[in-house]
Design a protein around this motif. Structure first.
Motif, mmCIF file in Angstrom:
data_model
loop_
_atom_site.group_PDB
_atom_site.id
_atom_site.type_symbol
_atom_site.label_atom_id
_atom_site.label_comp_id
_atom_site.label_asym_id
_atom_site.label_seq_id
_atom_site.Cartn_x
_atom_site.Cartn_y
_atom_site.Cartn_z
ATOM 1 N N GLY A 264 3.344 -6.806 1.816
ATOM 2 C CA GLY A 264 3.085 -5.571 2.543
ATOM 3 C C GLY A 264 4.085 -4.495 2.195
ATOM 4 N N GLU A 265 3.693 -3.247 2.430
ATOM 5 C CA GLU A 265 4.547 -2.127 2.049
ATOM 6 C C GLU A 265 5.820 -2.031 2.878
ATOM 7 N N ASP A 266 5.845 -2.695 4.040
ATOM 8 C CA ASP A 266 7.054 -2.663 4.857
ATOM 9 C C ASP A 266 7.758 -4.014 4.893
ATOM 10 N N SER A 267 7.460 -4.862 3.918
ATOM 11 C CA SER A 267 8.229 -6.099 3.779
ATOM 12 C C SER A 267 9.557 -5.773 3.107
ATOM 13 N N ALA A 268 10.406 -6.767 2.953
ATOM 14 C CA ALA A 268 11.727 -6.541 2.363
ATOM 15 C C ALA A 268 11.601 -6.036 0.924
ATOM 16 N N PRO A 269 12.562 -5.243 0.442
ATOM 17 C CA PRO A 269 12.530 -4.781 -0.949
ATOM 18 C C PRO A 269 12.536 -5.967 -1.913
#
Length: 380
Positions: A264-269
């Motif tokens: 997902g786009e808001d998972s960890a880098p």
């Protein structure tokens, strides 16, 4: 060059100059109002409460009466007096206040859960600093009597295990009416509040008390889920609770090796996903995680702490959702979870807040346009 431009502006007729200045003020004011107020309505207005799987078979009146609408957010990290620069504090707190108040007005949830790390310096703040932090929190997260707010303790609120003291735990409990092992039942739905910092397993006083309450509560819940014709002497004198399987609310996630499987786009880098998690620091220990799963057999676990989103399955069937941070200070794309929940079902939907980078882009574009407008007027 600057001198000639200034002279050109001064030579304009007074009325025309005033009109020009008025237009500039209106332009700047419009940009400020949009970026600091209206953008929250534009973005959050697009969020919708998720539908339940069996929602199509329920009457509209029945659905609204039986479904609990919950907002879940995490890691607000209100800055304190030691590490919090006044400008950083002002900016981040305004963003969270506007996001929260806009979400309440547009979505009108029944209940809001904050999954720990409400404050950034609760682990070491003085009584005076704590009182100031609480005052600011109550202003930012004010709500009507029709919406309930529940906060869970995190390591920044009461300290990591080695920093945690009964005094810090008690002052958090006093403000938020939080107790580990507390059961909140709304519309027949059982929510279990867990002080995950106290799940150290070393027998400390706070840990023993917390675990004892959790064990006692798990016994009540397990007895309540037994079938009426099932006889069990251990459950004969136990207070009966709604038979719904519980939802666990805690700060630390249950044990997982890393965020490698999170998407997902808001998972960890990407550069952080494969970094191994440290037990009892980044996540609960394997032992503590197994205890909670064994005691409660929850149907859903909601956690925070990592500041990034993640969805995992425990024992192949129990979902855990790690909720990303609600603050721009911790990520460019903060969000919260919207949950439609009944005693037997739930559906979750993520609602993103305005991206900080996009707000800065609007300001930069507006600034560039402002320079162009001034240049055009000075050349006329």
């Amino acid at each position: 060059m600057l001198s000639s431009s200034s002279t050109a502006v001064k030579n304009l007729p007074l009325k025309r100059r005033l009109c020009f200045l008025l237009k500039l003020v209106c332009f700047v004011s419009s940009v400020l109002i949009f970026c600091e107020f209206l953008i929250y309505y534009v973005v959050i207005f697009q969020c919708r409460w998720p539908n339940l799987k069996d929602g199509a078979h329920m009457a509209e009146k029945e659905t609204s009466a039986s479904v609990l609408k919950a907002i879940i957010l995490a890691d607000t990290h209100l800055l304190g007096e030691i590490k919090g620069h006044w400008l950083d504090k002002l900016r981040r707190e305004w963003q969270m206040e506007r996001s929260f108040q806009t979400a309440l007005w547009l979505l009108q949830p029944d209940i809001v859960f904050i999954l720990g790390d409400v404050f950034d310096e609760g682990k070491w703040s003085s009584p005076q600093a704590w009182a100031d932090d609480v005052r600011r929190f109550q202003k930012m997260f004010r709500h009507s009597v029709f919406t309930e707010l529940v906060a869970i303790a995190g390591n920044h609120d009461i300290g990591f295990h080695y920093e945690m003291t009964p005094y810090k735990v008690n002052r958090f409990e006093k403000v938020f009416n939080f107790t580990s092992g507390k059961l909140i039942t709304r519309k027949g739905i059982n929510f279990v509040l867990v002080n995950s910092v106290a799940m150290e397993g070393d027998g400390c006083a706070v840990c023993r008390s917390s675990e004892a309450k959790l064990v006692a509560l798990s016994h009540k819940l397990n007895c309540s889920q037994q079938k009426p014709n099932h006889s069990n002497k251990r459950c004969s004198d136990v207070e009966k609770l709604p038979a719904s399987k519980p939802i666990l609310l805690q700060h630390y996630p249950l044990y997982r090796k890393s965020d490698a499987e999170c998407t997902g786009e808001d998972s960890a880098p990407p550069e952080e996903k494969n970094i191994p998690f440290k037990e009892k620091y980044d996540v609960l220990s394997q032992e503590a995680s197994q205890k909670l799963l064994w005691w409660f057999q929850p149907r859903l676990i909601l956690s925070g702490h990592t500041h990034s989103a993640c969805e995992v399955l425990h024992a192949g069937k129990i979902p855990e959702i790690s909720v990303p941070s609600f603050s721009w200070r911790n990520r460019n794309n903060p969000s919260f979870i919207m949950g439609s929940i009944t005693p037997t079902d739930f559906s979750l939907q993520k609602c993103f807040l305005p991206f900080e980078s996009r707000v800065f882009t609007i300001y930069c574009a507006a600034g560039a346009l402002l320079v162009i407008l001034v240049a055009i007027w000075t050349l006329e």
